[in-house]
Motif scaffolding. Sequence first.
Motif, PDB file in Angstrom:
ATOM      1  N   VAL A 128      56.720   5.814  47.992  1.00 21.31           N
ATOM      2  CA  VAL A 128      55.620   4.995  48.499  1.00 21.31           C
ATOM      3  C   VAL A 128      54.661   4.802  47.338  1.00 21.31           C
ATOM      4  N   GLU A 129      54.720   3.633  46.695  1.00 18.54           N
ATOM      5  CA  GLU A 129      53.846   3.381  45.549  1.00 18.54           C
ATOM      6  C   GLU A 129      52.392   3.464  45.974  1.00 18.54           C
ATOM      7  N   SER A 130      51.586   4.070  45.161  1.00 22.40           N
ATOM      8  CA  SER A 130      50.209   4.399  45.509  1.00 22.40           C
ATOM      9  C   SER A 130      49.413   3.194  45.972  1.00 22.40           C
ATOM     10  N   PHE A 131      48.584   3.406  46.998  1.00 22.81           N
ATOM     11  CA  PHE A 131      47.646   2.387  47.462  1.00 22.81           C
ATOM     12  C   PHE A 131      46.660   2.015  46.362  1.00 22.81           C
ATOM     13  N   ALA A 132      46.501   2.902  45.382  1.00 25.84           N
ATOM     14  CA  ALA A 132      45.582   2.635  44.271  1.00 25.84           C
ATOM     15  C   ALA A 132      46.088   1.529  43.359  1.00 25.84           C
ATOM     16  N   ARG A 133      47.358   1.191  43.452  1.00 28.52           N
ATOM     17  CA  ARG A 133      47.944   0.185  42.569  1.00 28.52           C
ATOM     18  C   ARG A 133      48.011  -1.149  43.302  1.00 28.52           C
ATOM     19  N   PHE A 134      46.961  -1.950  43.148  1.00 32.24           N
ATOM     20  CA  PHE A 134      46.887  -3.218  43.847  1.00 32.24           C
ATOM     21  C   PHE A 134      47.672  -4.314  43.130  1.00 32.24           C
ATOM     22  N   ARG A 135      47.550  -4.381  41.814  1.00 32.97           N
ATOM     23  CA  ARG A 135      48.083  -5.527  41.065  1.00 32.97           C
ATOM     24  C   ARG A 135      49.348  -5.222  40.272  1.00 32.97           C
ATOM     25  N   VAL A 153      55.832  -0.651  48.889  1.00 29.17           N
ATOM     26  CA  VAL A 153      54.597  -1.029  48.214  1.00 29.17           C
ATOM     27  C   VAL A 153      53.543  -1.343  49.267  1.00 29.17           C
ATOM     28  N   GLN A 154      52.269  -1.365  48.822  1.00 28.23           N
ATOM     29  CA  GLN A 154      51.172  -1.487  49.774  1.00 28.23           C
ATOM     30  C   GLN A 154      50.208  -2.627  49.438  1.00 28.23           C
ATOM     31  N   SER A 155      50.652  -3.581  48.621  1.00 30.13           N
ATOM     32  CA  SER A 155      49.823  -4.753  48.343  1.00 30.13           C
ATOM     33  C   SER A 155      50.715  -5.959  48.097  1.00 30.13           C
ATOM     34  N   PRO A 156      50.265  -7.162  48.502  1.00 27.84           N
ATOM     35  CA  PRO A 156      51.064  -8.368  48.283  1.00 27.84           C
ATOM     36  C   PRO A 156      51.334  -8.633  46.801  1.00 27.84           C
ATOM     37  N   LEU A 158      51.795  -6.482  44.409  1.00 27.79           N
ATOM     38  CA  LEU A 158      52.874  -5.619  43.928  1.00 27.79           C
ATOM     39  C   LEU A 158      54.218  -6.017  44.532  1.00 27.79           C
ATOM     40  N   LYS A 159      54.189  -6.533  45.740  1.00 29.99           N
ATOM     41  CA  LYS A 159      55.423  -7.034  46.350  1.00 29.99           C
ATOM     42  C   LYS A 159      56.003  -8.173  45.506  1.00 29.99           C
ATOM     43  N   ARG A 160      55.152  -8.993  44.927  1.00 27.77           N
ATOM     44  CA  ARG A 160      55.648 -10.069  44.069  1.00 27.77           C
ATOM     45  C   ARG A 160      56.284  -9.516  42.799  1.00 27.77           C
ATOM     46  N   ARG A 161      55.803  -8.374  42.340  1.00 29.90           N
ATOM     47  CA  ARG A 161      56.399  -7.746  41.160  1.00 29.90           C
ATOM     48  C   ARG A 161      57.742  -7.086  41.498  1.00 29.90           C
ATOM     49  N   TRP A 162      57.813  -6.516  42.701  1.00 27.81           N
ATOM     50  CA  TRP A 162      59.024  -5.823  43.133  1.00 27.81           C
ATOM     51  C   TRP A 162      59.522  -6.462  44.430  1.00 27.81           C
ATOM     52  N   PRO A 163      60.190  -7.608  44.353  1.00 26.96           N
ATOM     53  CA  PRO A 163      60.586  -8.347  45.570  1.00 26.96           C
ATOM     54  C   PRO A 163      61.481  -7.561  46.511  1.00 26.96           C
ATOM     55  N   HIS A 289      42.908   2.487  35.383  1.00 19.20           N
ATOM     56  CA  HIS A 289      43.253   1.894  36.669  1.00 19.20           C
ATOM     57  C   HIS A 289      42.116   1.998  37.693  1.00 19.20           C
ATOM     58  N   GLN A 290      41.135   2.912  37.469  1.00 16.81           N
ATOM     59  CA  GLN A 290      40.018   2.966  38.421  1.00 16.81           C
ATOM     60  C   GLN A 290      39.153   1.712  38.354  1.00 16.81           C
ATOM     61  N   ILE A 291      39.135   1.042  37.209  1.00 15.04           N
ATOM     62  CA  ILE A 291      38.422  -0.233  37.140  1.00 15.04           C
ATOM     63  C   ILE A 291      39.094  -1.251  38.054  1.00 15.04           C
ATOM     64  N   GLU A 292      40.420  -1.271  38.049  1.00 11.98           N
ATOM     65  CA  GLU A 292      41.167  -2.157  38.949  1.00 11.98           C
ATOM     66  C   GLU A 292      40.853  -1.842  40.399  1.00 11.98           C
TER      67      GLU A 292
END
Length: 350
Positions: A128-135, A153-156, A158-163, A289-292
């Motif tokens: 489960v890729e971290s919720f902290a990784r949005f982009r 994955v938990q963000s759209p 990241l889904k585009r990066r990993w279809p 990544h905390q800035i993200e």
Amino acid sequence: MLEEPSTPAAQARKLRICLAGSGGGHLRQLLDLEPVWREYDHFFVTEQSALGESVAKEHRARFVQHYSFGQVRWGQPIKMLAAMARNLVQSIRILAKERPDVILTTGAGAVFWTALLGRLTGARLILVESFARFRGPSKFGLMVKPFATDLIVQSPQLKRRWPAALIFDPFRMLEGPRPAKQPLMLVTVGATLPFERLIEGMKELVDRGEVPEQVVLQTGRGSRFAQGEDGRVRTVATLDFEDLKRILRDADIVVTHGGTGSLITALREGCRVVAMPRRFEHKELYDDHQIEIITAFAERGLIEVALEPSELGAAIERARRKVPPMATTDPSELLGWLEARLAAIARQRA
């Protein structure tokens, strides 16, 4: 002797799950998934943080040495390799004793060997890729992805990066009245590393009389700031998770680092939130990544941001003037999928 019937409950007892996550927000995300894993034989692999020790009071937990590949960027390759080797030995011993059927992991570096070696010895690996990784994906995710049997994955973005990944976006706004609050401010650096610039900046505001509230300063282990009580200020290195939840129920304002666990926990309790990110250039974290993270939260209007200690006072005043939003993570869709997936694995193992 009669054989035990092959019921769903019996199958659940036969399935052993390793819950692998490092000591902060990664571990909190695993705790959010408790409705699924609590029915199974389970154990945690994590770092010996304040949150990890709280978990160990209620669940079987095994601690491994903290390390991060980012330590190389800090000019500490020998330190990283020594910690990594110790972690490897610990992970081998844990896996040899526990022999999990499933490893459910949210990252990060401290549980890399657990995830990799567990998979190589036959366990199913649910990442489960971290919720902290949005982009973009984390380094842990990039390294473990090729071995994962299931990828979440938990963000759209990241889904585009990993279809090929499944997506379960847990973010939800909350409606309803804000809980009653006290004139209390919590300043927290999270469950793992100290964050001296944040604490120093807040102490300067308190000393100048710009913080009228009672203040709890949670500094992290290894901080140079002394613990104790001084007038309206209570300074502690760590907070037990239950103590933290009690404080958040009363706190009007929370000033925090940019970890998703701290942010979501405060927003869930209706606190006014100000976030200051740890920075790689100050050796406060192994990347930026905390800035993200805080940018994504700020774009939703959920928090006020201070990039430097000098900006904390203005950010707190902005937070005071606004109606505080409330938000949470709702993993119900992911829980539904995990429940079906683990039941299927249990039937296969029976």
